[in-house]
Design a protein around this motif. Structure first.
Motif, PDB file in Angstrom:
ATOM      1  N   LEU A  42      22.270  -8.634  71.916  1.00 33.26           N
ATOM      2  CA  LEU A  42      22.562  -9.514  73.039  1.00 33.26           C
ATOM      3  C   LEU A  42      23.585 -10.570  72.626  1.00 33.26           C
ATOM      4  CD1 LEU A  42      18.873  -9.980  74.244  1.00 33.26           C
ATOM      5  CD2 LEU A  42      20.603  -8.469  75.218  1.00 33.26           C
ATOM      6  N   PRO A  43      24.362 -11.121  73.575  1.00 34.25           N
ATOM      7  CA  PRO A  43      25.371 -12.130  73.240  1.00 34.25           C
ATOM      8  C   PRO A  43      24.765 -13.324  72.506  1.00 34.25           C
ATOM      9  CG  PRO A  43      25.652 -11.388  75.512  1.00 34.25           C
ATOM     10  CD  PRO A  43      24.366 -10.779  75.013  1.00 34.25           C
ATOM     11  N   HIS A  44      25.506 -13.851  71.554  1.00 36.43           N
ATOM     12  CA  HIS A  44      25.140 -15.057  70.784  1.00 36.43           C
ATOM     13  C   HIS A  44      23.910 -14.862  69.894  1.00 36.43           C
ATOM     14  CE1 HIS A  44      28.124 -17.212  73.107  1.00 36.43           C
ATOM     15  NE2 HIS A  44      27.469 -16.984  74.231  1.00 36.43           N
ATOM     16  N   THR A  45      23.512 -13.609  69.647  1.00 35.31           N
ATOM     17  CA  THR A  45      22.336 -13.365  68.809  1.00 35.31           C
ATOM     18  C   THR A  45      22.566 -13.846  67.376  1.00 35.31           C
ATOM     19  OG1 THR A  45      21.594 -11.455  70.084  1.00 35.31           O
ATOM     20  CG2 THR A  45      20.860 -11.571  67.812  1.00 35.31           C
ATOM     21  N   ALA A  46      21.555 -14.481  66.791  1.00 32.07           N
ATOM     22  CA  ALA A  46      21.592 -14.866  65.377  1.00 32.07           C
ATOM     23  C   ALA A  46      21.287 -13.623  64.546  1.00 32.07           C
ATOM     24  CB  ALA A  46      20.563 -15.961  65.100  1.00 32.07           C
ATOM     25  N   ILE A  47      22.313 -13.082  63.918  1.00 30.37           N
ATOM     26  CA  ILE A  47      22.171 -11.845  63.149  1.00 30.37           C
ATOM     27  C   ILE A  47      22.168 -12.169  61.654  1.00 30.37           C
ATOM     28  CG2 ILE A  47      23.249  -9.618  62.605  1.00 30.37           C
ATOM     29  CD1 ILE A  47      24.397  -9.643  65.450  1.00 30.37           C
ATOM     30  N   PRO A  48      21.220 -11.620  60.901  1.00 31.95           N
ATOM     31  CA  PRO A  48      21.169 -11.908  59.461  1.00 31.95           C
ATOM     32  C   PRO A  48      22.434 -11.467  58.726  1.00 31.95           C
ATOM     33  CG  PRO A  48      19.088 -10.967  60.200  1.00 31.95           C
ATOM     34  CD  PRO A  48      20.062 -10.826  61.342  1.00 31.95           C
ATOM     35  N   ALA A  49      22.610 -12.000  57.529  1.00 26.96           N
ATOM     36  CA  ALA A  49      23.759 -11.667  56.681  1.00 26.96           C
ATOM     37  C   ALA A  49      23.818 -10.167  56.421  1.00 26.96           C
ATOM     38  CB  ALA A  49      23.653 -12.419  55.361  1.00 26.96           C
ATOM     39  N   ASP A  50      25.029  -9.670  56.147  1.00 28.65           N
ATOM     40  CA  ASP A  50      25.213  -8.244  55.856  1.00 28.65           C
ATOM     41  C   ASP A  50      24.317  -7.813  54.696  1.00 28.65           C
ATOM     42  OD1 ASP A  50      27.114  -8.346  57.808  1.00 28.65           O
ATOM     43  OD2 ASP A  50      28.841  -8.082  56.472  1.00 28.65           O
ATOM     44  N   GLY A  51      23.709  -6.641  54.858  1.00 29.63           N
ATOM     45  CA  GLY A  51      22.857  -6.113  53.801  1.00 29.63           C
ATOM     46  C   GLY A  51      21.797  -5.186  54.353  1.00 29.63           C
ATOM     47  N   VAL A  52      20.861  -4.839  53.488  1.00 32.22           N
ATOM     48  CA  VAL A  52      19.747  -3.953  53.852  1.00 32.22           C
ATOM     49  C   VAL A  52      18.458  -4.763  53.853  1.00 32.22           C
ATOM     50  CG1 VAL A  52      18.421  -1.903  53.165  1.00 32.22           C
ATOM     51  CG2 VAL A  52      20.924  -1.931  52.918  1.00 32.22           C
ATOM     52  N   TYR A  53      17.628  -4.522  54.869  1.00 33.93           N
ATOM     53  CA  TYR A  53      16.371  -5.264  55.037  1.00 33.93           C
ATOM     54  C   TYR A  53      15.225  -4.302  55.331  1.00 33.93           C
ATOM     55  CZ  TYR A  53      19.495  -9.271  55.823  1.00 33.93           C
ATOM     56  OH  TYR A  53      20.467 -10.241  55.703  1.00 33.93           O
ATOM     57  N   ALA A  54      14.035  -4.718  54.964  1.00 32.13           N
ATOM     58  CA  ALA A  54      12.825  -4.035  55.404  1.00 32.13           C
ATOM     59  C   ALA A  54      12.324  -4.735  56.653  1.00 32.13           C
ATOM     60  CB  ALA A  54      11.754  -4.093  54.316  1.00 32.13           C
ATOM     61  N   GLY A  55      11.729  -3.958  57.568  1.00 32.77           N
ATOM     62  CA  GLY A  55      11.202  -4.584  58.780  1.00 32.77           C
ATOM     63  C   GLY A  55      10.575  -3.576  59.702  1.00 32.77           C
ATOM     64  N   TRP A  56      10.629  -3.855  60.983  1.00 30.87           N
ATOM     65  CA  TRP A  56      10.021  -2.971  61.979  1.00 30.87           C
ATOM     66  C   TRP A  56      10.969  -2.764  63.154  1.00 30.87           C
ATOM     67  CZ3 TRP A  56       7.340  -6.835  59.490  1.00 30.87           C
ATOM     68  CH2 TRP A  56       6.222  -6.421  58.725  1.00 30.87           C
ATOM     69  N   LEU A  57      10.901  -1.575  63.720  1.00 30.54           N
ATOM     70  CA  LEU A  57      11.627  -1.245  64.943  1.00 30.54           C
ATOM     71  C   LEU A  57      10.600  -1.114  66.064  1.00 30.54           C
ATOM     72  CD1 LEU A  57      14.215  -0.299  66.444  1.00 30.54           C
ATOM     73  CD2 LEU A  57      13.674   2.026  65.663  1.00 30.54           C
ATOM     74  N   HIS A  58      10.714  -1.979  67.070  1.00 33.89           N
ATOM     75  CA  HIS A  58       9.755  -1.995  68.180  1.00 33.89           C
ATOM     76  C   HIS A  58      10.359  -1.335  69.408  1.00 33.89           C
ATOM     77  CE1 HIS A  58       7.012  -5.140  66.466  1.00 33.89           C
ATOM     78  NE2 HIS A  58       8.103  -5.430  65.790  1.00 33.89           N
ATOM     79  N   THR A  59       9.638  -0.386  69.972  1.00 35.61           N
ATOM     80  CA  THR A  59      10.056   0.177  71.250  1.00 35.61           C
ATOM     81  C   THR A  59       8.864   0.811  71.941  1.00 35.61           C
ATOM     82  OG1 THR A  59      11.605   1.662  72.373  1.00 35.61           O
ATOM     83  CG2 THR A  59      10.749   2.413  70.258  1.00 35.61           C
ATOM     84  N   GLN A  60       8.801   0.656  73.239  1.00 32.35           N
ATOM     85  CA  GLN A  60       7.752   1.251  74.063  1.00 32.35           C
ATOM     86  C   GLN A  60       6.354   0.974  73.515  1.00 32.35           C
ATOM     87  OE1 GLN A  60       9.531   5.275  74.023  1.00 32.35           O
ATOM     88  NE2 GLN A  60       9.919   5.020  76.217  1.00 32.35           N
ATOM     89  N   VAL A  78      18.807 -17.545  58.442  1.00 32.90           N
ATOM     90  CA  VAL A  78      19.091 -16.200  58.956  1.00 32.90           C
ATOM     91  C   VAL A  78      20.506 -15.788  58.562  1.00 32.90           C
ATOM     92  CG1 VAL A  78      19.501 -14.856  61.064  1.00 32.90           C
ATOM     93  CG2 VAL A  78      17.441 -16.267  60.866  1.00 32.90           C
ATOM     94  N   ALA A  79      21.469 -16.685  58.770  1.00 33.90           N
ATOM     95  CA  ALA A  79      22.871 -16.386  58.452  1.00 33.90           C
ATOM     96  C   ALA A  79      23.053 -16.086  56.973  1.00 33.90           C
ATOM     97  CB  ALA A  79      23.765 -17.545  58.869  1.00 33.90           C
ATOM     98  N   GLY A  80      22.197 -16.675  56.125  1.00 36.28           N
ATOM     99  CA  GLY A  80      22.282 -16.440  54.688  1.00 36.28           C
ATOM    100  C   GLY A  80      21.438 -15.270  54.211  1.00 36.28           C
ATOM    101  N   GLY A  81      20.744 -14.608  55.140  1.00 35.18           N
ATOM    102  CA  GLY A  81      19.921 -13.462  54.763  1.00 35.18           C
ATOM    103  C   GLY A  81      18.516 -13.813  54.307  1.00 35.18           C
ATOM    104  N   ASP A  82      18.167 -15.099  54.348  1.00 29.36           N
ATOM    105  CA  ASP A  82      16.819 -15.507  53.925  1.00 29.36           C
ATOM    106  C   ASP A  82      15.856 -15.355  55.104  1.00 29.36           C
ATOM    107  OD1 ASP A  82      14.519 -16.585  52.906  1.00 29.36           O
ATOM    108  OD2 ASP A  82      15.355 -18.562  52.435  1.00 29.36           O
ATOM    109  N   VAL A  83      15.525 -14.101  55.400  1.00 29.82           N
ATOM    110  CA  VAL A  83      14.655 -13.846  56.552  1.00 29.82           C
ATOM    111  C   VAL A  83      13.207 -14.232  56.261  1.00 29.82           C
ATOM    112  CG1 VAL A  83      16.155 -12.111  57.594  1.00 29.82           C
ATOM    113  CG2 VAL A  83      14.426 -11.396  55.909  1.00 29.82           C
ATOM    114  N   GLU A  84      12.836 -14.268  54.963  1.00 37.38           N
ATOM    115  CA  GLU A  84      11.488 -14.730  54.620  1.00 37.38           C
ATOM    116  C   GLU A  84      11.334 -16.215  54.952  1.00 37.38           C
ATOM    117  OE1 GLU A  84      13.459 -13.034  52.543  1.00 37.38           O
ATOM    118  OE2 GLU A  84      12.329 -11.465  51.491  1.00 37.38           O
TER     119      GLU A  84
END
Length: 312
Positions: A212-230, A170-176
């Motif tokens: 949220l605190p201590h969240t594992a956030i991917p490396a800086d950049g642009v990603y494809a994905g989904w936004l979930h709400t409601q 995750v830290a390296g941006g390898d979300v796959e």
């Protein structure tokens, strides 16, 4: 522990941080659930808050792959009946392995069986292991079953799946790669807050997620994905970084819901799932060049999400 009902009967227990509830964790938890069903008793997961490392070595709290409410959801999907989150304090960290067994497994949970991975450690200075646990089981009448959680795949070059490897990917941006280990996309959650609103001015309004605190956030950049709400999952182009185009310094996670107009998400709790890395963070010579790239990013994200979404 005071929340455990007085009339609580026997149970099957598994203990661990289980951050991410990845595919290795799932093997152990499923085994515990199956054993609980065979015995006709509840399956219980015991975990700790905060992460034990933060108490033993302050400042060493690892980035978290999933908050506790998300872990609870994932464990419930696997059939777990109860989740016991123990406050991990300095005092608690000093419990000997034998005292831990008596105070938690025997006096409170009345363990009938305990299911763990081969490298499970517990008690003061992590002195307890599965062999010691098995010895205690003979004394207090509970079985100990050891399940090998170290499956592997292509992620990390074939390295055995673990939370540590997942955090590194995750830290390296390898979300796959992270998704292969987790069995689902890596997720970041938080409340949508007001940012500089530059995305809105540029025609790409984004949800600025206060993570949220201590969240594992991917490396800086642009990603494809989904936004979930409601209850809705919206295809999204996600930006992680400091917004260098406008000399930003604060690291943010922003999600643009593709082809959606007029969304008002301020104050809502949302989740962002990361599907694919698109490109690294960059600063452009002109604003027009940035806008051209943003349009290209959205086009690429739309394609990646369409390819990943099953028809129908």
């Amino acid at each position: 522990m005071e929340d455990i009902p007085e009339d609580w009967g026997r149970s099957v227990v598994t203990i661990g941080s289980y951050d991410g509830v990845h595919r290795g964790h799932q093997l152990i938890i499923r085994h515990a659930v199956e054993r609980a069903r065979e015995l006709g008793v509840p399956a219980v997961v015991v975990t700790f808050d905060p992460h034990p490392s933060e108490v033993v070595r302050p400042g060493s709290h690892p980035p978290l792959l999933a908050p506790y409410h998300r872990r609870a959801e994932l464990m419930a999907e696997l059939g777990v009946d109860a989740l016991l989150i123990l406050p991990f304090t300095t005092e608690f960290s000093k419990l000997s392995p034998a005292d831990f067994v008596v105070k938690v497994l025997i006096d409170k949970l009345h363990a009938r069986a305990v299911v763990e991975g081969p490298n499970f450690r517990f008690g003061h200075k992590a002195a307890g292991n599965v062999e010691l646990l098995a010895e205690q089981g003979k004394v207090y009448d509970f079985e100990v079953e050891v399940v090998d959680l170290y499956v592997s795949g292509t992620a990390g070059g074939g390295e055995p799946f673990s939370s540590t490897l997942t955090r590194r990917l995750v830290a390296g941006g390898d979300v796959e790669g992270a998704a292969e280990i987790l069995g689902r996309p890596h997720r970041v959650e938080g409340v949508v807050v007001r940012g500089a609103q530059r995305g809105r001015e540029l025609g790409f309004p984004t949800a600025n997620v206060e993570t949220l605190p201590h969240t594992a956030i991917p490396a800086d950049g642009v990603y494809a994905g989904w936004l979930h709400t409601q209850g809705e999952a919206m295809p999204a182009a996600i930006s992680v970084g400091t917004n260098p185009q406008f000399d930003g310094t604060e690291r943010t996670v922003e999600a643009y819901a593709i082809d959606r107009v007029g969304l008002d998400l301020y104050g809502l709790h949302v989740a962002v799932d990361f599907l694919s890395f698109v490109r690294g963070q960059a600063k452009f010579d002109t604003l027009d060049a940035l806008l051209v790239q943003m349009a290209e990013d959205v086009k690429r994200c739309r394609e990646l999400i369409a390819a990943a979404t099953p028809a129908g």
